[in-house]
Write a protein that holds these residues in place. Sequence first.
Motif, PDB file in Angstrom:
ATOM      1  N   ARG A  37      -4.093  -0.518   4.003  1.00 53.43           N
ATOM      2  CA  ARG A  37      -4.637   0.785   3.599  1.00 53.43           C
ATOM      3  C   ARG A  37      -4.776   1.688   4.817  1.00 53.43           C
ATOM      4  O   ARG A  37      -4.381   2.866   4.781  1.00 53.43           O
ATOM      5  N   ALA A  57       0.851  -1.186   0.000  1.00 57.27           N
ATOM      6  CA  ALA A  57       0.000   0.000   0.000  1.00 57.27           C
ATOM      7  C   ALA A  57       0.886   1.235   0.000  1.00 57.27           C
ATOM      8  O   ALA A  57       1.948   1.248   0.623  1.00 57.27           O
ATOM      9  N   ARG A  58       0.432   2.259  -0.715  1.00 47.02           N
ATOM     10  CA  ARG A  58       1.194   3.506  -0.767  1.00 47.02           C
ATOM     11  C   ARG A  58       0.244   4.651  -1.085  1.00 47.02           C
ATOM     12  O   ARG A  58      -0.812   4.465  -1.693  1.00 47.02           O
ATOM     13  N   GLU A  66      -7.312   7.828   3.200  1.00 46.12           N
ATOM     14  CA  GLU A  66      -7.667   6.466   2.796  1.00 46.12           C
ATOM     15  C   GLU A  66      -8.099   6.424   1.335  1.00 46.12           C
ATOM     16  O   GLU A  66      -7.822   5.458   0.609  1.00 46.12           O
ATOM     17  N   HIS A  99      -0.690   7.866  -3.165  1.00 46.85           N
ATOM     18  CA  HIS A  99      -0.326   8.281  -4.528  1.00 46.85           C
ATOM     19  C   HIS A  99      -0.094   9.784  -4.651  1.00 46.85           C
ATOM     20  O   HIS A  99       0.078  10.305  -5.753  1.00 46.85           O
ATOM     21  N   GLU A 152      -5.552  -6.431   3.102  1.00 50.95           N
ATOM     22  CA  GLU A 152      -5.650  -5.294   2.186  1.00 50.95           C
ATOM     23  C   GLU A 152      -6.217  -4.061   2.884  1.00 50.95           C
ATOM     24  O   GLU A 152      -5.769  -2.938   2.639  1.00 50.95           O
ATOM     25  N   GLU A 209       1.738  -7.698  -4.305  1.00 51.44           N
ATOM     26  CA  GLU A 209       3.157  -7.580  -4.607  1.00 51.44           C
ATOM     27  C   GLU A 209       3.655  -8.952  -5.056  1.00 51.44           C
ATOM     28  O   GLU A 209       3.595  -9.931  -4.306  1.00 51.44           O
ATOM     29  N   GLN A 215      -6.938   8.158  -0.965  1.00 51.56           N
ATOM     30  CA  GLN A 215      -5.783   8.430  -1.828  1.00 51.56           C
ATOM     31  C   GLN A 215      -4.706   7.346  -1.702  1.00 51.56           C
ATOM     32  O   GLN A 215      -3.578   7.537  -2.141  1.00 51.56           O
ATOM     33  N   THR A 216      -5.072   6.215  -1.100  1.00 47.70           N
ATOM     34  CA  THR A 216      -4.119   5.129  -0.879  1.00 47.70           C
ATOM     35  C   THR A 216      -4.346   4.005  -1.886  1.00 47.70           C
ATOM     36  O   THR A 216      -5.480   3.529  -2.040  1.00 47.70           O
ATOM     37  N   LEU A 217      -3.299   3.592  -2.539  1.00 49.38           N
ATOM     38  CA  LEU A 217      -3.347   2.506  -3.505  1.00 49.38           C
ATOM     39  C   LEU A 217      -2.899   1.212  -2.840  1.00 49.38           C
ATOM     40  O   LEU A 217      -1.904   1.187  -2.106  1.00 49.38           O
ATOM     41  N   VAL A 218      -3.625   0.127  -3.088  1.00 52.56           N
ATOM     42  CA  VAL A 218      -3.312  -1.186  -2.548  1.00 52.56           C
ATOM     43  C   VAL A 218      -3.195  -2.162  -3.704  1.00 52.56           C
ATOM     44  O   VAL A 218      -4.056  -2.192  -4.585  1.00 52.56           O
ATOM     45  N   GLU A 219      -2.121  -2.945  -3.712  1.00 51.51           N
ATOM     46  CA  GLU A 219      -1.912  -3.891  -4.812  1.00 51.51           C
ATOM     47  C   GLU A 219      -1.160  -5.104  -4.324  1.00 51.51           C
ATOM     48  O   GLU A 219      -0.379  -5.027  -3.360  1.00 51.51           O
TER      49      GLU A 219
END
Length: 308
Positions: free
Chosen positions: A272, A236-237, A299, A239, A268, A307, A301-305
């Motif tokens: 976040r 999570a980061r 929250e 953006h 996930e 890895e 504006q946070t991207l979760v993907e």
Amino acid sequence: MIITVTPNAALDVTYEVDALTRHTSHRVGTVTERAGGKGVNVAAVLATMGRDVLVTGLAGGASGARIRADLDARGLRHDFAAADGESRRTLTVVSTSDGDATVFNEPGPHQSPGAWQRLLDHVAALVTGSGARVVVLSGSLPPGCPQDGYAALVRRCHDEGAVVVLDADGDALRLGLAERPDLVKPNRVELTETTGVEDIPLAVQALRDLGARDVVVSAGPDGLTWYAADGSAVRARLHVSLDGNPTGAGDAVVAALAAGLAEGRPREDAVRDAVAWSAAAVLQPVAGEVDPSDVHRLELQTLVEDER
């Protein structure tokens, strides 16, 4: 219920001066005192975000009394074991002209084997009495405590049925892994220093070889990654970039992760929250504070993907 344990709690004292200059005397403009230590900051964030939390650790002497008084004033529940000697202080000198801060950290009082045993028994009793689901162990160990002291705390908490989050570094982290804490949260520098391995996935595996289960690695503006014991990973980061005070951002990460574990939230969602809570902490002038409205905004504006 979440319990945070700060074995080496501190009274944080801040002096404000016009400018810090070597080899001269200074007139202090403002003096503030505040209960400190990583577990205290974690608890403060959890309380602000509406979670049920209790602060414990070792505290003693006049500084210990001031730590308790500040927590009372802030509405943070606490139940400390008695420390041998006077609780440590940290002194921060802030230059108002440029915002620079110089920090002096006392080591803390030397603790006898009896004091350490008091803490072990005290934490176990609190977990049993409160039915706490998660215990956060964080920060440095006081002088005199066993180097593997966190391992003993992990074992006692596990014996009482609690999930354990360990946030430490160096020997305190490395030796604490022997009792397999459920989650550890080093930052990237701490991970490398503890394992001697630069590559992050390989360093995470090195922690697992020492006993770690799930590992969350924080990397400042680059976000964080939860490496699960089953081999999966989620990152999570934020953006957008943020300017502010990073002190205490890591404690806000731990607070969010502990809340996620206590509530059984998916990884996930927990990562976040961790990014949003830590980013909100960056916007505050002191550690242990967040504004819930900032959290909710960040929250989004946070991207979760995943890895890979």
